[in-house]
Write a protein that holds these residues in place. Structure first.
Motif, short mmCIF file in Angstrom:
data_model
loop_
_atom_site.label_atom_id
_atom_site.label_comp_id
_atom_site.label_asym_id
_atom_site.label_seq_id
_atom_site.Cartn_x
_atom_site.Cartn_y
_atom_site.Cartn_z
N HIS A 154 36.36 53.33 6.43
CA HIS A 154 36.89 52.24 7.26
C HIS A 154 35.78 51.32 7.79
O HIS A 154 36.05 50.20 8.18
CB HIS A 154 37.66 52.82 8.45
CG HIS A 154 39.00 53.36 8.08
ND1 HIS A 154 39.94 53.70 9.03
CD2 HIS A 154 39.55 53.62 6.88
CE1 HIS A 154 41.02 54.15 8.40
NE2 HIS A 154 40.81 54.11 7.10
N HIS A 156 34.04 51.92 10.54
CA HIS A 156 33.96 51.99 12.01
C HIS A 156 34.32 53.40 12.47
O HIS A 156 34.99 54.13 11.74
CB HIS A 156 34.89 50.95 12.66
CG HIS A 156 36.32 51.09 12.21
ND1 HIS A 156 37.05 50.06 11.71
CD2 HIS A 156 37.15 52.16 12.20
CE1 HIS A 156 38.26 50.47 11.39
NE2 HIS A 156 38.36 51.75 11.68
N HIS A 158 36.15 56.35 14.66
CA HIS A 158 37.46 56.57 15.30
C HIS A 158 37.25 57.27 16.63
O HIS A 158 37.54 58.45 16.79
CB HIS A 158 38.37 57.39 14.37
CG HIS A 158 38.79 56.62 13.15
ND1 HIS A 158 39.19 57.21 11.99
CD2 HIS A 158 38.85 55.28 12.94
CE1 HIS A 158 39.50 56.27 11.09
NE2 HIS A 158 39.30 55.10 11.65
N HIS A 168 45.54 52.26 11.25
CA HIS A 168 45.12 51.15 10.41
C HIS A 168 44.58 51.65 9.09
O HIS A 168 44.36 52.84 8.92
CB HIS A 168 44.06 50.32 11.14
CG HIS A 168 42.96 51.18 11.68
ND1 HIS A 168 42.88 51.54 12.98
CD2 HIS A 168 41.93 51.77 11.07
CE1 HIS A 168 41.81 52.31 13.15
NE2 HIS A 168 41.22 52.48 12.02
ZN ZN Z 1 39.68 53.25 10.95
#
Ligand code: ZN
Length: 168
Positions: A154, A156, A158, A168
């Motif tokens: 992703h 980023h 979590h 997402h």
């Molecule tokens: Zn994410």
């Protein structure tokens, strides 16, 4: 074990920070919000801050001054442009400081910021609110941990523990 990790690409840094301008005015801080996690090497934070955190470990204290070029860019010197509010996406209560994406030409997107709103008018600029501003970061590295595969995918983290929000 985890205390031995030093910040490098693919690791999650969890930091407490205070951001000041050259005048010592606090522009942003994690105080009251709790430490901020970021994925190192994924452009989650400005380049100058990321560079200053390379090799840092849990418990390290970092103070760094970052030039605009390594932060939010130089100010291009242009005055904000005045446009009709109804030219912007509807259903948003546009306020000064809010960003929006705009298509300039041939599908090329630029980021714009609202500097002012007045009646039917809004003023837009390509300059980030902190463009041209020298930044002073005071950072405490709270923790460094391995990133989960999904976080790397992703781009980023979590949350602090990697367990937060996954819608997402
Ligand atoms: Zn994410």
């Amino acid at each position: 074990m985890s205390t031995e990790l030093t910040l490098a690409d693919g690791l999650v840094g969890i930091i407490d920070y205070t951001l000041k301008n050259a005048e010592g005015e606090v522009l942003d801080t994690s105080e009251g919000r709790g430490p901020m996690p970021y994925l190192h090497g994924a452009s989650n934070i400005i380049p100058g801050l990321e560079a200053a955190l390379v090799g840092k470990k849990q418990g390290d204290h970092v103070e760094v001054t970052i030039a605009p070029a390594d932060a939010y860019g130089e100010h291009n010197g242009q005055e904000p442009v005045q446009v009709k509010r109804n030219e912007l996406p509807a259903n948003v209560d546009w306020q000064p400081g809010m960003p929006l994406q705009a298509e300039v030409e041939e599908g090329q997107m630029v980021m714009l910021w609202i500097t002012k709103t007045e009646g039917a008018w809004v003023w837009l600029t390509q300059n980030h609110p902190l463009a041209g501003v020298e930044l002073h970061f005071i950072v405490d590295v709270v923790r460094v941990r391995e990133a989960l595969d999904v976080e790397v995918t992703h781009g980023h983290p979590h949350g602090v523990d990697g367990t937060e929000g996954h819608d997402h």
